[in-house]
Design a protein around this motif. Structure first.
Motif, PDB file in Angstrom:
ATOM      1  N   LEU A 195       0.837  -1.190   0.000  1.00 37.62           N
ATOM      2  CA  LEU A 195       0.000   0.000   0.000  1.00 37.62           C
ATOM      3  C   LEU A 195       0.879   1.250   0.000  1.00 37.62           C
ATOM      4  CD1 LEU A 195      -2.894  -0.901   2.494  1.00 37.62           C
ATOM      5  CD2 LEU A 195      -2.910  -0.946  -0.020  1.00 37.62           C
ATOM      6  N   PRO A 196       0.667   2.161  -0.930  1.00 34.15           N
ATOM      7  CA  PRO A 196       1.531   3.358  -1.035  1.00 34.15           C
ATOM      8  C   PRO A 196       1.551   4.199   0.246  1.00 34.15           C
ATOM      9  CG  PRO A 196       0.218   3.101  -3.020  1.00 34.15           C
ATOM     10  CD  PRO A 196      -0.289   2.089  -2.039  1.00 34.15           C
ATOM     11  N   GLY A 197       0.394   4.370   0.873  1.00 33.55           N
ATOM     12  CA  GLY A 197       0.347   5.185   2.088  1.00 33.55           C
ATOM     13  C   GLY A 197       1.205   4.601   3.201  1.00 33.55           C
ATOM     14  N   MET A 198       1.168   3.284   3.343  1.00 37.24           N
ATOM     15  CA  MET A 198       1.981   2.636   4.378  1.00 37.24           C
ATOM     16  C   MET A 198       3.450   2.607   3.969  1.00 37.24           C
ATOM     17  SD  MET A 198      -0.509  -0.380   5.838  1.00 37.24           S
ATOM     18  CE  MET A 198       0.386  -0.436   7.377  1.00 37.24           C
ATOM     19  N   ASN A 199       3.711   2.555   2.653  1.00 45.05           N
ATOM     20  CA  ASN A 199       5.100   2.648   2.200  1.00 45.05           C
ATOM     21  C   ASN A 199       5.719   3.969   2.623  1.00 45.05           C
ATOM     22  OD1 ASN A 199       4.395   0.990  -0.981  1.00 45.05           O
ATOM     23  ND2 ASN A 199       4.925   0.130   1.006  1.00 45.05           N
ATOM     24  N   THR A 200       4.934   5.036   2.488  1.00 43.05           N
ATOM     25  CA  THR A 200       5.421   6.371   2.859  1.00 43.05           C
ATOM     26  C   THR A 200       5.629   6.482   4.361  1.00 43.05           C
ATOM     27  OG1 THR A 200       4.237   7.338   0.979  1.00 43.05           O
ATOM     28  CG2 THR A 200       4.918   8.834   2.758  1.00 43.05           C
ATOM     29  N   LEU A 201       4.664   5.942   5.143  1.00 37.60           N
ATOM     30  CA  LEU A 201       4.721   6.079   6.590  1.00 37.60           C
ATOM     31  C   LEU A 201       5.839   5.260   7.216  1.00 37.60           C
ATOM     32  CD1 LEU A 201       3.357   7.276   9.125  1.00 37.60           C
ATOM     33  CD2 LEU A 201       1.880   5.254   9.177  1.00 37.60           C
ATOM     34  N   PHE A 202       6.063   4.058   6.702  1.00 38.11           N
ATOM     35  CA  PHE A 202       7.025   3.149   7.331  1.00 38.11           C
ATOM     36  C   PHE A 202       8.321   2.971   6.529  1.00 38.11           C
ATOM     37  CE2 PHE A 202       3.014   1.927   9.273  1.00 38.11           C
ATOM     38  CZ  PHE A 202       3.373   1.789  10.608  1.00 38.11           C
ATOM     39  N   GLY A 203       8.463   3.644   5.420  1.00 40.87           N
ATOM     40  CA  GLY A 203       9.696   3.538   4.650  1.00 40.87           C
ATOM     41  C   GLY A 203       9.852   2.199   3.965  1.00 40.87           C
ATOM     42  N   THR A 204       8.768   1.575   3.546  1.00 46.75           N
ATOM     43  CA  THR A 204       8.811   0.277   2.876  1.00 46.75           C
ATOM     44  C   THR A 204       8.605   0.455   1.367  1.00 46.75           C
ATOM     45  OG1 THR A 204       6.448  -0.025   3.308  1.00 46.75           O
ATOM     46  CG2 THR A 204       7.988  -0.952   4.904  1.00 46.75           C
ATOM     47  N   ALA A 205       8.745  -0.667   0.648  1.00 45.01           N
ATOM     48  CA  ALA A 205       8.561  -0.651  -0.811  1.00 45.01           C
ATOM     49  C   ALA A 205       8.116  -2.039  -1.257  1.00 45.01           C
ATOM     50  CB  ALA A 205       9.856  -0.255  -1.504  1.00 45.01           C
ATOM     51  N   PRO A 206       7.380  -2.132  -2.366  1.00 46.14           N
ATOM     52  CA  PRO A 206       6.940  -3.450  -2.855  1.00 46.14           C
ATOM     53  C   PRO A 206       8.139  -4.325  -3.217  1.00 46.14           C
ATOM     54  CG  PRO A 206       5.662  -1.681  -3.858  1.00 46.14           C
ATOM     55  CD  PRO A 206       6.806  -1.019  -3.147  1.00 46.14           C
ATOM     56  N   ILE A 207       7.969  -5.644  -2.996  1.00 42.62           N
ATOM     57  CA  ILE A 207       9.022  -6.603  -3.349  1.00 42.62           C
ATOM     58  C   ILE A 207       8.429  -7.686  -4.241  1.00 42.62           C
ATOM     59  CG2 ILE A 207      10.397  -6.191  -1.278  1.00 42.62           C
ATOM     60  CD1 ILE A 207       9.113  -8.613  -0.004  1.00 42.62           C
ATOM     61  N   GLY A 208       9.296  -8.381  -4.971  1.00 42.05           N
ATOM     62  CA  GLY A 208       8.845  -9.370  -5.922  1.00 42.05           C
ATOM     63  C   GLY A 208       8.629 -10.750  -5.305  1.00 42.05           C
ATOM     64  N   ALA A 209       8.068 -11.667  -6.132  1.00 41.84           N
ATOM     65  CA  ALA A 209       7.761 -13.018  -5.658  1.00 41.84           C
ATOM     66  C   ALA A 209       9.036 -13.778  -5.309  1.00 41.84           C
ATOM     67  CB  ALA A 209       6.974 -13.773  -6.732  1.00 41.84           C
ATOM     68  N   ASP A 210      10.149 -13.506  -6.058  1.00 41.28           N
ATOM     69  CA  ASP A 210      11.394 -14.209  -5.770  1.00 41.28           C
ATOM     70  C   ASP A 210      11.918 -13.884  -4.370  1.00 41.28           C
ATOM     71  OD1 ASP A 210      11.787 -11.571  -6.706  1.00 41.28           O
ATOM     72  OD2 ASP A 210      13.892 -11.994  -7.116  1.00 41.28           O
ATOM     73  N   VAL A 211      11.672 -12.637  -3.927  1.00 44.20           N
ATOM     74  CA  VAL A 211      12.090 -12.252  -2.566  1.00 44.20           C
ATOM     75  C   VAL A 211      11.297 -13.033  -1.526  1.00 44.20           C
ATOM     76  CG1 VAL A 211      12.367 -10.342  -0.956  1.00 44.20           C
ATOM     77  CG2 VAL A 211      12.673  -9.959  -3.418  1.00 44.20           C
ATOM     78  N   TRP A 212      10.001 -13.183  -1.782  1.00 47.83           N
ATOM     79  CA  TRP A 212       9.165 -13.957  -0.839  1.00 47.83           C
ATOM     80  C   TRP A 212       9.628 -15.405  -0.774  1.00 47.83           C
ATOM     81  CZ3 TRP A 212       6.347 -11.812   2.658  1.00 47.83           C
ATOM     82  CH2 TRP A 212       5.740 -10.569   2.442  1.00 47.83           C
ATOM     83  N   LEU A 213      10.076 -15.973  -1.919  1.00 48.08           N
ATOM     84  CA  LEU A 213      10.565 -17.349  -1.902  1.00 48.08           C
ATOM     85  C   LEU A 213      11.817 -17.472  -1.040  1.00 48.08           C
ATOM     86  CD1 LEU A 213      10.052 -18.410  -5.636  1.00 48.08           C
ATOM     87  CD2 LEU A 213       8.782 -19.191  -3.627  1.00 48.08           C
ATOM     88  N   ARG A 214      12.716 -16.481  -1.146  1.00 47.51           N
ATOM     89  CA  ARG A 214      13.916 -16.511  -0.306  1.00 47.51           C
ATOM     90  C   ARG A 214      13.540 -16.380   1.175  1.00 47.51           C
ATOM     91  NH1 ARG A 214      16.083 -14.016  -4.955  1.00 47.51           N
ATOM     92  NH2 ARG A 214      15.464 -11.906  -4.337  1.00 47.51           N
ATOM     93  N   ILE A 215      12.573 -15.519   1.476  1.00 43.56           N
ATOM     94  CA  ILE A 215      12.117 -15.349   2.866  1.00 43.56           C
ATOM     95  C   ILE A 215      11.569 -16.666   3.412  1.00 43.56           C
ATOM     96  CG2 ILE A 215      10.361 -14.240   4.322  1.00 43.56           C
ATOM     97  CD1 ILE A 215      10.700 -11.744   2.559  1.00 43.56           C
ATOM     98  N   LEU A 216      10.705 -17.333   2.626  1.00 44.79           N
ATOM     99  CA  LEU A 216      10.106 -18.590   3.072  1.00 44.79           C
ATOM    100  C   LEU A 216      11.165 -19.678   3.247  1.00 44.79           C
ATOM    101  CD1 LEU A 216       6.867 -18.593   0.868  1.00 44.79           C
ATOM    102  CD2 LEU A 216       7.009 -18.275   3.348  1.00 44.79           C
TER     103      LEU A 216
END
Length: 903
Positions: free
Chosen positions: A862-883
């Motif tokens: 969500l863009p609003g939460m990205n701004t508030l918390f300093g986050t950014a969208p990540i790709g599916a490959d990143v989620w695979l590494r996390i899992l």
């Protein structure tokens, strides 16, 4: 006139009535004068118990912030606000305020016990002053006042009785005596205990029958009730094992956090970083390392335990008491109404011709009489049996009541038991009153030891009279010159045979009363009764154990919890109940297993704790001794649960690790002093509450074991970044997001975790054992290391792969959350695998993981939460590494758990 009277009532039972009159300089007929009573009131003060000064409202509010971790959070709030990090500051302050509000609401109000004691002596009193009767407030009574008592009156002060008429006083709340005490004027030895002082009436007790006159010998704090007030005020409300361990844990954690934060700041300065940025990083480390969700988790977990206990008929008045139950090593239980039903029941009937057993329990007239070989008893076959039951029902002032099928007794419990026994044989009170209406009564007194009634027969032998008597065996035998055979004929009294039969019944722990009859005569006075009556039988009764008590005691023993009986009743009765409920083995009442109040008083101070630890039954004990028993057990390291229902139990209830009061039959004073109230007064409920308490503690340890790795890893990853001179892998706002959302959506779900199998087959926790065992601390450090290594590697991998700083931090933040979610399933059991207990046996965990997943998707995309918390969208490959990293961490934890599992 000048007087030197004393307010102490300790010795007046050992003086003759005229000596008390002289000592207190009063008049046994006209009482005090109005002027003298006013002078004594000014000298001695009002007949009331002093109010205790409690902490003020402001002090109670301020005390909620008196905690090492709270100090760190408050400092962090101020510093982040000064640095312009207003979002961080507001979130931290919100956490502090929520914890303070919860603590203020749940604060114990133990002083209500003292107010309950004061209310017991607020009444009106009938006194004689200036030779005239008048009603005055009980607060105005003074030593030397002449007080008149009648049935239904509450005794307003400690009185030495000088005149009485069939006076009986219910002293159960003060002494634990289960039946009203018959009073007399006889001089007693100075050393006799309070429970046996028949010539005294004590403040706060209740007159049940008869009338009397007494001289006030003590008022206010000097009364026996006042002594208990002193004990309640002196008894300390102890910190529970959980609060003590959390306090120690918090101090160690605070020192560690401050040390890490200081090291972070120092290293940053040495590496040439900007002081403000370095200080922000140090604050981020401190906030990250503090388990903000811990206070809320403790409160909510305990509150859930409260709800579970309430469903099992145990009402918790103080939240920490839930956990204390789980650590209980000794339960000190009352006898009457807790281990027993508090309903006298006739269990055996003996006649000169035969012996009979009575089935059924309590006041419900369900049961029958049977011969010793199990055959139904026949009233036609034993005329003595019929007359024995008739005498018990007719020479009787009690009434059997029924309310929606629930039976009770109005009057003396022993008389109630005899009414029920007659009903079981088909002899009802209405039948007796119709065919044998009473015309005269010689009431029971302690000196007499028996009661007699004269009846007019309206049956086939109309216009004749029948005289019936019942009472103590030895006293009734003096009235008898013969005994009745089964066919109704008389033969000479076998005094030795009757006493032998009575001793045999008493040896079974039964209370034995004799019954006698004299038909065909209307002569009715004590002189003509002696030697003229016919003994028809004995009735033996006792207060039966509750059906679930034996199993509950056995369950406590299996769980390694010692159970001790503390009662004001006699040793023989207490021993019999202890044997029947499994507290004592048959015939195991010797070798110090049973101690009386007299035995305790004779013990040397050095020998007292060990003797108390060895003993199982304590009979005829005073309130002071109850308190000493609890203190002695605590001095040996025990966590003591104490049960009670009377005023005399209040000091020990407050001193104990957890005080348990009776809800149905207990006094308000006992309830106010207790931490837990049983709505059914059943010992089995205590055992159930202990089981729930153990489950609550397990769940708290599971939450701490689950949450600490994240806090430690968050602090260490920031420290590692400062040492390495790299960018922070996670920001302070992201740390706050992780800590608060996972604590609520994931960690709190452990509060709903069902109790593990075998929870009541393991021994109690060692009170000296730390909150976290060495094995759990090693597991926490292992998971912390996995989180630090995994998040650092992932952060650096993403940066080296061309990801932006915000994307890399988002990956690291999500790694923390996903590993926590995987680890949550492992923490549902600290010894067994997640597969063994079932992945979905706690639906709350599944729901929590789902809610957390939605939250992580929101903060990531969500863009609003990205701004508030300093986050950014990540790709599916990143989620695979996390899992993948989370799966590896779970596998390592599973192997560690398997290697450390107890054999």
């Amino acid at each position: 006139m000048t007087t030197s009277v004393s307010r102490s009532s300790n010795a007046h039972h050992g003086l003759a009535a005229h000596e008390v009159v002289l000592l207190l300089q009063t008049d046994a007929r006209d009482g005090l004068s109005t002027a003298e009573s006013a002078a004594r009131l000014a000298r001695f003060g009002p007949n009331s118990l002093p109010a205790a000064k409690g902490a003020g409202l402001l002090l109670r509010i301020v005390s909620q912030f008196h905690h090492p971790l709270i100090y760190v959070l408050l400092a962090s709030t101020a510093i982040t606000a000064a640095l312009g990090e207003y979002v961080d500051s507001a979130v931290i302050l919100g956490v502090v305020l929520i914890n303070a509000i919860v603590g203020f609401i749940q604060e114990s109000r133990a002083e209500a016990a003292l107010e309950g004691l004061r209310s017991m002596v607020r009444t009106q009193a009938m006194v004689v002053r200036d030779g005239r009767q008048r009603i005055v407030p009980s607060e105005d009574l003074v030593p030397g006042d002449l007080v008149l008592l009648e049935a239904g009156d509450k005794v307003p002060a400690d009185l030495r009785l000088i005149r009485l008429a069939e006076l009986r006083v219910n002293e159960s709340a003060l002494t634990g005596e289960s039946v009203p005490v018959a009073k007399d004027e006889v001089v007693l030895p100075d050393s006799i205990p309070v429970a046996d002082r028949r010539n005294m009436a004590y403040s706060g007790t209740l007159v049940t029958t008869g009338a009397g006159t007494g001289i006030v010998v003590a008022t206010g704090i000097e009364t026996e009730l006042g002594q208990i007030h002193r004990l309640v005020g002196a008894a300390q409300t102890l910190a529970t094992p959980l609060t003590r361990k959390l306090a120690e844990f918090s101090k160690i954690l605070t020192v560690g956090i401050l040390g890490l934060a200081a090291a972070t700041f120092a290293i940053g300065l040495l590496r040439g970083y900007d002081a403000a940025e370095t200080f922000t990083a140090a604050i981020a480390l401190a906030v990250g390392a503090i388990p903000e969700g811990l206070p809320a988790a403790v409160t909510i977990t305990l509150a859930i335990g409260v709800g579970r206990m309430a469903r099992r008929r145990a009402v918790i008045r103080r939240l920490p008491a839930v956990e204390t139950l789980g650590g209980t090593t000794v339960i000190c239980t009352d006898k009457t109404g807790t281990l027993t039903e508090n309903q006298m029941t006739v269990r055996a009937v003996w006649t000169p011709a035969a012996g009979y057993e009575v089935t059924g329990s309590g006041y419900a007239p369900d049961g029958s009489l049977r011969t010793t070989d199990g055959a139904p008893a026949s009233l036609d076959g034993d005329e003595a049996l019929r007359w024995c039951l008739v005498a018990g029902a007719a020479c009787n002032d009690a009434t059997l009541t029924s309310d929606d099928g629930r039976y009770g007794i109005l009057g003396d419990p022993t008389e109630g038991a005899m009414l029920v026994a007659a009903r079981k044989a088909g002899i009802g009170a209405d039948h007796v009153s119709q065919f044998l209406p009473r015309t005269a009564t010689i009431p029971f007194t302690a000196e007499r030891g028996w009661m007699a009634t004269l009846h007019r027969s309206t049956g086939p032998t109309a216009d004749t009279h029948v005289l019936l008597a019942k009472g103590a065996v030895e006293r009734v035998l003096k009235l008898c010159g013969a005994q009745m055979d089964a066919d109704g004929t008389s033969r000479p009294l076998d005094n030795h045979g009757v006493l032998t039969a009575a001793e045999g019944l008493a040896g079974r722990g039964l209370r034995v009363l004799a019954t006698a009859v004299r038909p065909g005569s209307d002569e009715f006075d004590e002189e003509t009764l002696t030697g003229s009556m016919i003994l028809v039988g004995l009735q033996a009764m006792f207060d039966p154990p509750r059906p679930a008590a034996t199993a509950a005691v056995a369950a406590c023993h299996t769980a390694g919890i010692a159970v001790k009986m503390i009662t004001g009743d006699h040793a023989a009765t207490a021993t019999a109940i202890a044997e029947q409920t499994g507290l004592l083995g048959r015939g195991a009442g010797g070798d110090g297993a049973v101690l009386t109040g007299t035995d305790l008083a004779a013990l040397r101070a050095d020998d007292f704790p060990d003797a108390v630890d060895r003993a199982v039954v304590f009979a005829r004990v005073s309130p002071e001794q109850k308190l000493r028993l609890v203190e002695a057990l605590q001095s040996l390291g025990h966590v003591v649960a104490m049960t009670g229902d009377g005023v005399n139990d209040a000091p020990a209830l407050r001193q104990a690790g957890i005080g348990v009061a009776m809800g149905a039959g207990g006094t308000e004073v006992a309830k106010d002093a207790a931490d837990m109230v049983l709505t059914d007064d059943d010992f089995a409920t205590i055992e159930a509450a202990v089981e729930e308490g153990r489950g609550v503690f397990d769940n708290l340890v599971k939450f701490i074991t689950w949450t600490l790795p994240t806090n430690i890893a968050e602090g260490l990853v920031i420290l590692a970044a400062i040492v390495a001179g790299a960018a922070l892998p996670i920001l302070p706002t992201q740390i706050l997001w992780i800590n608060m959302t996972t604590a609520v959506a994931l960690g709190l779900m452990l509060a709903f975790e069902p109790k593990e199998a075998g929870i009541m087959t393991r021994p109690p926790r060692d009170p000296g054992q730390p909150l976290l065992t060495r094995a759990l601390m090693l597991r926490i450090l292992l998971v912390s290391a996995l989180l630090v290594a995994g998040s650092w590697w992932l952060f650096q991998w993403e940066r080296s792969s061309g990801a932006t700083l915000a994307e890399a931090r988002t990956a690291a933040m999500n790694l923390f959350v996903v590993v926590e979610a995987f680890y949550l399933f492992s923490c549902r059991s600290l010894t067994h695998s997640a597969w063994r207990i079932g992945l979905f046996t706690n639906p709350w965990v599944t729901a929590g993981v789902t809610v957390q997943a939605i939250g992580q998707l929101a903060i990531t995309y969500l863009p609003g939460m990205n701004t508030l918390f300093g986050t950014a969208p990540i790709g599916a490959d990143v989620w695979l590494r996390i899992l993948a990293i989370a799966a590896v961490a779970s596998l390592v934890v599973a192997v560690d758990k398997r290697l450390r599992r107890p054999a």
